[in-house]
Enzyme design. Structure first.
Site, PDB file in Angstrom:
ATOM      1  N   CYS A   1       3.158  -3.679   0.232  1.00  0.00           N
ATOM      2  CA  CYS A   1       2.725  -3.937   1.579  1.00  0.00           C
ATOM      3  C   CYS A   1       3.064  -5.080   2.147  1.00  0.00           C
ATOM      4  O   CYS A   1       3.192  -6.017   1.480  1.00  0.00           O
ATOM      5  CB  CYS A   1       0.980  -3.674   1.551  1.00  0.00           C
TER       6      CYS A   1
ATOM      7  N   CYS B   1      -2.593   4.063  -2.586  1.00  0.00           N
ATOM      8  CA  CYS B   1      -1.565   4.269  -3.958  1.00  0.00           C
ATOM      9  C   CYS B   1      -1.090   2.805  -4.145  1.00  0.00           C
ATOM     10  O   CYS B   1      -1.025   1.984  -3.512  1.00  0.00           O
ATOM     11  CB  CYS B   1      -0.573   4.969  -3.566  1.00  0.00           C
TER      12      CYS B   1
ATOM     13  N   CYS C   1       0.189   4.110   2.733  1.00  0.00           N
ATOM     14  CA  CYS C   1       0.722   4.953   1.424  1.00  0.00           C
ATOM     15  C   CYS C   1       2.002   4.533   1.474  1.00  0.00           C
ATOM     16  O   CYS C   1       2.848   3.962   2.282  1.00  0.00           O
ATOM     17  CB  CYS C   1       0.249   6.273   1.723  1.00  0.00           C
TER      18      CYS C   1
END
Length: 139
Positions: A87, A80, A8
């Site tokens: 990422c 999210c 997240c």
């Protein structure tokens, strides 16, 4: 043994709740981690709503995804859109999953309205976590 990472933005609410439920539902063949692209500390309201459902996440820590660079993950779940978009690359063949849960930390209103939003999102994450483990567990 499989390794699962929940990712997240700040590793304070959604990923912490997911980590708690995934650990609760998983068998001993899955190790669950959570992290954020940033670290914001574990949100006290997340701890409170999980305690209401009998799951103690008060000992969780807010971790940066960089801490797990050397872990070979089998599954990475982003919870999210920001985390999905930011990422970092993991040198693994991890299967990636994504579900954009609303951020309960952005809830506004009275204390009760805010807590009700935390509960609503907690219940969404609980259902997702249960279904995920049911589908991906060896047990």
């Amino acid at each position: 043994m499989k390794n699962l990472l929940v990712l997240c933005t700040g590793n304070s609410c959604r990923s912490q709740i997911a980590e708690g439920y995934l650990r609760h539902f998983a068998d001993e063949n899955i190790t669950v981690y959570s992290a954020g692209v940033e670290t914001h500390g574990v949100n006290p309201k997340a701890i409170a709503v999980m305690a209401e459902d009998g799951i103690d996440i008060s000992g969780h820590t807010s971790n940066n995804v960089d801490e797990y660079y050397d872990v070979n993950f089998d599954y990475i779940i982003t919870v999210c859109d920001n985390a999905k978009e930011n990422c970092p690359f993991f040198p693994s063949k991890a299967e990636r999953f994504h579900y954009n849960f609303p951020d309960p930390a952005k809830a506004q209103g009275t204390d009760e309205e805010v807590m009700n939003e935390f509960r609503r999102i907690r219940d969404m994450i609980k259902a997702y976590s249960h279904d995920f483990i049911k589908e991906h567990s060896n047990g």
